[in-house]
Write an enzyme that holds these catalytic residues in place. Sequence first.
Site, PDB file in Angstrom:
ATOM      1  N   GLN A 126       0.801  -1.107   0.036  1.00  7.19           N
ATOM      2  CA  GLN A 126      -0.003   0.024  -0.182  1.00  7.19           C
ATOM      3  C   GLN A 126       0.903   1.259   0.034  1.00  7.19           C
ATOM      4  OE1 GLN A 126      -2.598  -0.365   3.457  1.00  7.19           O
ATOM      5  NE2 GLN A 126      -4.157  -1.369   2.130  1.00  7.19           N
ATOM      6  N   SER A 132      -2.642   5.182  -6.361  1.00  5.76           N
ATOM      7  CA  SER A 132      -3.637   5.702  -5.188  1.00  5.76           C
ATOM      8  C   SER A 132      -3.211   7.098  -4.943  1.00  5.76           C
ATOM      9  CB  SER A 132      -3.585   4.608  -3.979  1.00  5.76           C
ATOM     10  OG  SER A 132      -4.335   3.295  -4.198  1.00  5.76           O
TER      11      SER A 132
END
Length: 376
Positions: A126, A132
């Site tokens: 992540q 993102s």
Amino acid sequence: MKIAIVRERADGETRVAATPETVTKLIGLGATVSIERGAGETARFPDTEYEKAGAALGSAAEVVKDADIVLTVRRPAVETLIGAKPGALVIGGMDPYGNEGEIGALGRAGFTTVAMEFMPRITRAQVMDILSSQANLAGYQAVLEAANAFDRAMPMMMTAAGTVRPAKVFVMGAGVAGLQAIATAKRLGAVVSATDVRAAAGEQVESLGAKFIMTDALKDASGSGGYARELTEAEKAAQAELTAAHISKQDIVITTALIPGRPAPRLVTAAMVDSMQPGSIIVDIAAERGGNVEVSNPSDIVTTPNGVTIIRHKNWPARLATSASSLYARNLFAFLETMFDKKTKAFAVNWDDELVKATVLTKDGAVVHPNIKVAA
């Protein structure tokens, strides 16, 4: 171990692949860092800050010479990398789909290219997810530019002279960019609704205080990696019917839908645009991949005959260069950190690591990623 950062050469690209903060961290891993003079200027990182962080400054050729690793925002041309060591890692956003020829050229030149946009969407990765981090900023900026172009107030205002109704904002696509757009529009006081073809997105949309709308004919179109799959023709028709009925009542529409490896899906037709009121705004975040909005004029900002302004910049993160560069550089550092031994500070790529296997495009003179097909 020499790490090089060159100035981005793509038109309109204002970001940089390393910041003074990450330069310090890279040096802490045991590497030396060289950066091209002026590489960070458009992102508000002056050369003096890089020097204070311990980086050596030079021309592009000086910086790349004998580099083991080159960090980049956009896929560089082979000519930019001449002088780097054979097999040097080139890490950044490679935008491989539709550019297989350029990827093949980098491979034949002997570079090991790593596409950060292929980073698996797993918990461990992540902190390395450039899609993102950059999409989050794009969703935020899209709302700000819409609000700036909208010649009315966004929130409801109650005054002695009367009440100003809040703007109605419709966000199409509830991925990272869409959710940030929803949150930002809500903070500005708008009445927000959103749609997505993934049923699971409904809870996320409603948790931000927006109304979720989805056609009953489309149960769920979730795909792999958190993305949506491509709709069938019947599903497209049902979704378009829902959109057409809703969009005519909106003041601002923000479209964010993208499917990796494919052109952006067409969500808003010319007829839908014609149904909107004068002064309405459409922001097409997906313009770089062809756009979600049907337009006859591909300019960055278009005003239609019926007075609708369509904003379709090609590079949204570059419009917040300082913030975007800071997040992007941290993504790259987090990935590089996995390749260094913290005790010995030795650099060694584990080619069997799932993150490496998922992101390496070229190695040993050939294209090795199964999703990238290049003619022999």
